[in-house]
Design a protein around this motif. Structure first.
Motif, PDB file in Angstrom:
ATOM      1  N   THR A  19       0.831  -1.205   0.000  1.00 42.00           N
ATOM      2  CA  THR A  19       0.000   0.000   0.000  1.00 42.00           C
ATOM      3  C   THR A  19       0.864   1.252   0.000  1.00 42.00           C
ATOM      4  O   THR A  19       0.580   2.224  -0.719  1.00 42.00           O
ATOM      5  CB  THR A  19      -0.935   0.001   1.224  1.00 42.00           C
ATOM      6  OG1 THR A  19      -1.774  -1.155   1.168  1.00 42.00           O
ATOM      7  CG2 THR A  19      -1.801   1.240   1.244  1.00 42.00           C
ATOM      8  N   VAL A  20       1.930   1.246   0.796  1.00 38.22           N
ATOM      9  CA  VAL A  20       2.862   2.378   0.818  1.00 38.22           C
ATOM     10  C   VAL A  20       3.399   2.643  -0.587  1.00 38.22           C
ATOM     11  O   VAL A  20       3.411   3.786  -1.068  1.00 38.22           O
ATOM     12  CB  VAL A  20       4.028   2.104   1.789  1.00 38.22           C
ATOM     13  CG1 VAL A  20       5.184   3.088   1.553  1.00 38.22           C
ATOM     14  CG2 VAL A  20       3.558   2.206   3.227  1.00 38.22           C
ATOM     15  N   LEU A  21       3.842   1.596  -1.260  1.00 45.08           N
ATOM     16  CA  LEU A  21       4.440   1.765  -2.584  1.00 45.08           C
ATOM     17  C   LEU A  21       3.396   2.158  -3.628  1.00 45.08           C
ATOM     18  O   LEU A  21       3.717   2.862  -4.596  1.00 45.08           O
ATOM     19  CB  LEU A  21       5.176   0.494  -2.992  1.00 45.08           C
ATOM     20  CG  LEU A  21       6.375   0.158  -2.082  1.00 45.08           C
ATOM     21  CD1 LEU A  21       7.070  -1.111  -2.555  1.00 45.08           C
ATOM     22  CD2 LEU A  21       7.359   1.314  -2.013  1.00 45.08           C
ATOM     23  N   ASP A  22       2.146   1.743  -3.426  1.00 49.87           N
ATOM     24  CA  ASP A  22       1.071   2.219  -4.307  1.00 49.87           C
ATOM     25  C   ASP A  22       0.900   3.735  -4.167  1.00 49.87           C
ATOM     26  O   ASP A  22       0.734   4.449  -5.163  1.00 49.87           O
ATOM     27  CB  ASP A  22      -0.255   1.528  -3.969  1.00 49.87           C
ATOM     28  CG  ASP A  22      -0.314   0.086  -4.463  1.00 49.87           C
ATOM     29  OD1 ASP A  22       0.529  -0.288  -5.308  1.00 49.87           O
ATOM     30  OD2 ASP A  22      -1.196  -0.657  -3.996  1.00 49.87           O
ATOM     31  N   ILE A  23       0.936   4.221  -2.940  1.00 50.83           N
ATOM     32  CA  ILE A  23       0.795   5.661  -2.686  1.00 50.83           C
ATOM     33  C   ILE A  23       1.969   6.424  -3.289  1.00 50.83           C
ATOM     34  O   ILE A  23       1.796   7.472  -3.923  1.00 50.83           O
ATOM     35  CB  ILE A  23       0.682   5.918  -1.174  1.00 50.83           C
ATOM     36  CG1 ILE A  23      -0.633   5.342  -0.630  1.00 50.83           C
ATOM     37  CG2 ILE A  23       0.771   7.422  -0.861  1.00 50.83           C
ATOM     38  CD1 ILE A  23      -0.720   5.311   0.877  1.00 50.83           C
ATOM     39  N   VAL A  24       3.168   5.886  -3.096  1.00 44.54           N
ATOM     40  CA  VAL A  24       4.359   6.518  -3.676  1.00 44.54           C
ATOM     41  C   VAL A  24       4.261   6.538  -5.198  1.00 44.54           C
ATOM     42  O   VAL A  24       4.558   7.549  -5.845  1.00 44.54           O
ATOM     43  CB  VAL A  24       5.635   5.782  -3.230  1.00 44.54           C
ATOM     44  CG1 VAL A  24       6.865   6.326  -3.963  1.00 44.54           C
ATOM     45  CG2 VAL A  24       5.836   5.918  -1.715  1.00 44.54           C
ATOM     46  N   GLY A  25       3.807   5.426  -5.777  1.00 41.95           N
ATOM     47  CA  GLY A  25       3.660   5.349  -7.232  1.00 41.95           C
ATOM     48  C   GLY A  25       2.665   6.352  -7.774  1.00 41.95           C
ATOM     49  O   GLY A  25       2.912   6.988  -8.815  1.00 41.95           O
ATOM     50  N   LYS A  26       1.558   6.535  -7.080  1.00 38.59           N
ATOM     51  CA  LYS A  26       0.560   7.517  -7.508  1.00 38.59           C
ATOM     52  C   LYS A  26       1.144   8.915  -7.477  1.00 38.59           C
ATOM     53  O   LYS A  26       0.877   9.740  -8.374  1.00 38.59           O
ATOM     54  CB  LYS A  26      -0.677   7.432  -6.610  1.00 38.59           C
ATOM     55  CG  LYS A  26      -1.531   6.187  -6.842  1.00 38.59           C
ATOM     56  CD  LYS A  26      -2.691   6.124  -5.861  1.00 38.59           C
ATOM     57  CE  LYS A  26      -3.511   4.852  -6.069  1.00 38.59           C
ATOM     58  NZ  LYS A  26      -4.595   4.711  -5.056  1.00 38.59           N
ATOM     59  N   ALA A  27       1.929   9.203  -6.444  1.00 41.40           N
ATOM     60  CA  ALA A  27       2.553  10.525  -6.353  1.00 41.40           C
ATOM     61  C   ALA A  27       3.518  10.745  -7.509  1.00 41.40           C
ATOM     62  O   ALA A  27       3.549  11.820  -8.123  1.00 41.40           O
ATOM     63  CB  ALA A  27       3.281  10.667  -5.014  1.00 41.40           C
TER      64      ALA A  27
END
Length: 219
Positions: A19-27
């Motif tokens: 989930t953390v990396l999904d958020i980073v990817g969206k950013a």
């Protein structure tokens, strides 16, 4: 630029790391240039505190240390492709060997100084942030693990050190400028005094780390 700070629950399991990396990817896809600040895995700081206190009291700490190690290794094996696992597991094993040596020293002396405790606790953030940065490398080759002890300068008030804001901001700005284009994963909570001795910023210190970095780079 944005500072994305994630607490222990956010890096406590394989699912939460995804989930953390999904958020980073969206950013990243939105054209933002985030700096990621991470805490230790949920509960690990408390576990390391107990292990240090057990060692100081002459009690066995090996089983608890193996439990902490196993949590990190499990995430590596679940989230990293097999061909990438060995170097990451090796680096983590080095961290845990260092931690074991520190705890053995405390055990032998039956003494836990605040300086020793800070160094022991620092491995929580180092292990989690290194791990997440290496998982992130699979999607973001520009991911870079950063130990905040090289960036944030404090006095020698171990356990709850006072930050030298001017020096810290200079060091943070210089590092970020020198690493433009990199996706920085920075340890929260830990810093260092002028002699390079590891200090910590007190409980909740990862939030403080994120604020210091945000102020330095005008996030």
């Amino acid at each position: 630029m944005k500072i994305l700070k994630f607490g222990g629950t956010s890096v406590g399991t394989s699912a939460s790391v995804r989930t953390v990396l999904d958020i980073v990817g969206k950013a990243r896809r939105a054209g933002e240039d985030p700096i990621v600040v991470l805490s230790a895995m949920g509960g690990v700081t408390n576990q390391l505190t107990r292990l240090a206190e057990d060692a100081a009291g002459g009690r066995d700490f090996s089983a608890g240390l193996k439990e902490v190690e196993a949590r990190h290794f499990a995430v590596v094996r679940e989230l990293l492709a097999v061909r990438y696992q060995n170097p990451v597991l090796t680096r983590l094993k080095i961290y845990f060997n260092e931690l074991e040596d520190l705890l053995q020293g405390v055990y032998s002396l039956r003494e836990l100084s605040l300086q020793s405790k800070d160094l022991i606790l620092s491995y929580g953030e180092r292990c989690s942030t290194f791990l997440v940065s290496k998982v992130a490398e699979q999607e973001f080759p520009e991911a870079l693990f950063v130990d905040a002890a090289a960036l944030i300068r404090t006095d020698s008030h171990f356990g709850a050190a006072h930050v030298d804001a001017e020096v810290s901001e200079q060091q943070i700005r210089a590092f970020v400028k020198a690493n433009q284009g990199k996706l920085l994963f920075i340890t929260g909570f830990i810093a260092a005094n002028e002699k390079g001795r590891v200090t910590t910023l007190g409980r909740g210190g990862s939030d403080y780390t994120a604020a210091l970095i945000g102020a330095a780079v005008n996030a």
